[in-house]
Scaffold this motif. Structure first.
Motif, PDB file in Angstrom:
ATOM      1  N   ILE A  88       1.153  -1.344   0.411  1.00 42.25           N
ATOM      2  CA  ILE A  88       0.105  -0.012   0.264  1.00 42.25           C
ATOM      3  C   ILE A  88       0.979   1.160   0.274  1.00 42.25           C
ATOM      4  CG2 ILE A  88      -1.971   1.591   1.761  1.00 42.25           C
ATOM      5  CD1 ILE A  88      -2.736  -1.900   2.048  1.00 42.25           C
ATOM      6  N   GLU A  89       2.178   1.144   0.832  1.00 40.37           N
ATOM      7  CA  GLU A  89       2.731   2.472   0.707  1.00 40.37           C
ATOM      8  C   GLU A  89       3.042   2.806  -0.660  1.00 40.37           C
ATOM      9  OE1 GLU A  89       5.608   1.661   3.983  1.00 40.37           O
ATOM     10  OE2 GLU A  89       4.187   2.081   5.455  1.00 40.37           O
ATOM     11  N   THR A  90       4.072   1.638  -0.877  1.00 41.04           N
ATOM     12  CA  THR A  90       5.366   2.100  -2.252  1.00 41.04           C
ATOM     13  C   THR A  90       4.031   2.075  -3.525  1.00 41.04           C
ATOM     14  OG1 THR A  90       5.620  -0.265  -2.357  1.00 41.04           O
ATOM     15  CG2 THR A  90       6.561   0.950  -0.804  1.00 41.04           C
ATOM     16  N   LYS A  91       2.965   1.127  -3.511  1.00 41.26           N
ATOM     17  CA  LYS A  91       1.527   1.450  -4.758  1.00 41.26           C
ATOM     18  C   LYS A  91       2.200  -0.236  -5.728  1.00 41.26           C
ATOM     19  CE  LYS A  91      -0.029   5.827  -4.014  1.00 41.26           C
ATOM     20  NZ  LYS A  91       0.640   6.526  -4.196  1.00 41.26           N
ATOM     21  N   LYS A  92       3.631  -1.233  -4.976  1.00 40.46           N
ATOM     22  CA  LYS A  92       3.879  -1.659  -6.348  1.00 40.46           C
ATOM     23  C   LYS A  92       3.783  -3.264  -5.822  1.00 40.46           C
ATOM     24  CE  LYS A  92       7.590   0.600  -8.122  1.00 40.46           C
ATOM     25  NZ  LYS A  92       7.503   0.793  -9.993  1.00 40.46           N
ATOM     26  N   VAL A  93       3.656  -4.125  -6.457  1.00 43.53           N
ATOM     27  CA  VAL A  93       3.377  -5.417  -6.468  1.00 43.53           C
ATOM     28  C   VAL A  93       4.745  -5.847  -5.798  1.00 43.53           C
ATOM     29  CG1 VAL A  93       2.983  -7.587  -7.125  1.00 43.53           C
ATOM     30  CG2 VAL A  93       1.963  -5.480  -8.811  1.00 43.53           C
ATOM     31  N   VAL A  94       4.565  -6.576  -4.938  1.00 47.87           N
ATOM     32  CA  VAL A  94       6.090  -7.572  -4.272  1.00 47.87           C
ATOM     33  C   VAL A  94       5.825  -9.203  -4.485  1.00 47.87           C
ATOM     34  CG1 VAL A  94       6.283  -5.140  -1.999  1.00 47.87           C
ATOM     35  CG2 VAL A  94       4.924  -7.212  -1.698  1.00 47.87           C
ATOM     36  N   ASP A  95       4.517  -9.548  -4.753  1.00 40.00           N
ATOM     37  CA  ASP A  95       4.657 -11.274  -5.053  1.00 40.00           C
ATOM     38  C   ASP A  95       3.559 -11.521  -5.844  1.00 40.00           C
ATOM     39  OD1 ASP A  95       5.048 -13.607  -5.023  1.00 40.00           O
ATOM     40  OD2 ASP A  95       4.056 -13.563  -2.444  1.00 40.00           O
ATOM     41  N   TYR A  96       3.769 -12.235  -7.141  1.00 36.53           N
ATOM     42  CA  TYR A  96       2.822 -12.494  -7.562  1.00 36.53           C
ATOM     43  C   TYR A  96       2.615 -13.962  -8.109  1.00 36.53           C
ATOM     44  CZ  TYR A  96       6.232 -11.880 -11.374  1.00 36.53           C
ATOM     45  OH  TYR A  96       7.303 -12.117 -11.800  1.00 36.53           O
ATOM     46  N   GLY A  97       1.995 -14.336  -8.818  1.00 38.52           N
ATOM     47  CA  GLY A  97       2.297 -15.918  -8.675  1.00 38.52           C
ATOM     48  C   GLY A  97       0.621 -16.873 -10.171  1.00 38.52           C
ATOM     49  N   ARG A  98       1.398 -17.861  -9.876  1.00 38.07           N
ATOM     50  CA  ARG A  98      -0.103 -18.167  -9.796  1.00 38.07           C
ATOM     51  C   ARG A  98      -0.244 -19.980  -9.357  1.00 38.07           C
ATOM     52  NH1 ARG A  98       2.043 -20.370 -14.456  1.00 38.07           N
ATOM     53  NH2 ARG A  98       1.192 -18.999 -15.915  1.00 38.07           N
ATOM     54  N   ILE A  99      -1.914 -20.233  -8.708  1.00 40.23           N
ATOM     55  CA  ILE A  99      -1.773 -21.377  -8.358  1.00 40.23           C
ATOM     56  C   ILE A  99      -2.642 -22.222  -8.343  1.00 40.23           C
ATOM     57  CG2 ILE A  99      -3.168 -22.402  -5.522  1.00 40.23           C
ATOM     58  CD1 ILE A  99      -2.438 -19.907  -5.255  1.00 40.23           C
ATOM     59  N   LYS A 100      -1.520 -23.320  -9.398  1.00 42.51           N
ATOM     60  CA  LYS A 100      -2.265 -24.523 -10.124  1.00 42.51           C
ATOM     61  C   LYS A 100      -3.778 -25.452  -9.267  1.00 42.51           C
ATOM     62  CE  LYS A 100       1.020 -24.804 -14.068  1.00 42.51           C
ATOM     63  NZ  LYS A 100       0.036 -24.800 -15.117  1.00 42.51           N
ATOM     64  N   ALA A 101      -5.228 -24.794  -9.676  1.00 39.51           N
ATOM     65  CA  ALA A 101      -6.149 -25.742  -9.462  1.00 39.51           C
ATOM     66  C   ALA A 101      -6.990 -26.244 -10.040  1.00 39.51           C
ATOM     67  CB  ALA A 101      -6.602 -25.298  -7.606  1.00 39.51           C
TER      68      ALA A 101
END
Length: 166
Positions: free
Chosen positions: A22-35
């Motif tokens: 919220i402070e930096t407005k940057k994505v810090v983690d992302y990915g895909r969960i296969k299910a």
């Protein structure tokens, strides 16, 4: 303590996620969960992975793409299953109704689009995410669009809760 928003792009085969600071407005983690939507043990895995994300980050708000129900009712029913898991685990981890938003695809893309060029297509969103985050190396639209959409949804979630509705 840092706070984060979570963007979720659920589907019947894999779910994209992105965590935005919220402070930096940057994505810090992302990915895909296969299910797969018709496989209970894989759905358990989706829930477990979401719990790990909630435990790692202080998630304050969640945005989730609302599922488009196609003419094929069977496919539509499958598409709603991961959304239910996301909704359930959000509640389990303390997210309240006014901290969760379902976005229609066009509405979150409009909030995310920094160019405001009125192109809200899935392909254009993928290109915009690559421009904003070249270090993420999202190379293939077919392979990485769920991650790109989750990143866009995380940005739209931030904008919706912290800028648009103050």
């Amino acid at each position: 303590m840092k706070k984060y928003v979570l963007g979720i792009d659920p589907s019947s085969s894999s779910t994209g996620y992105a965590v935005l600071d919220i402070e930096t407005k940057k994505v810090v983690d992302y990915g895909r969960i296969k299910a797969k939507a018709d496989c209970p043990e894989e759905f358990y895995s989706l829930g477990k992975s979401l719990s790990e994300i909630y435990d790692k980050y202080k998630i304050t708000h969640v945005g989730c793409e609302n599922q488009f129900i196609h003419i094929n009712k069977s496919a539509g029913i499958k598409a709603t299953r991961p959304t239910g898991i996301v909704f359930y685990f959000s509640g389990m981890h303390g997210i309240k109704n006014d901290e969760f938003n379902f976005f229609a695809p066009a509405s979150w893309r409009k909030l995310f689009n920094p160019l405001n060029d009125k192109d809200y297509s899935k392909k254009h969103t993928f290109e915009l995410v690559n421009l904003r985050y070249p270090e993420f190396e999202l190379k293939s639209f077919n392979a990485d669009n769920d991650k790109a959409d989750a990143i866009g949804i995380a940005h739209a979630t931030y904008k919706f809760f912290y800028e648009e509705n103050k």
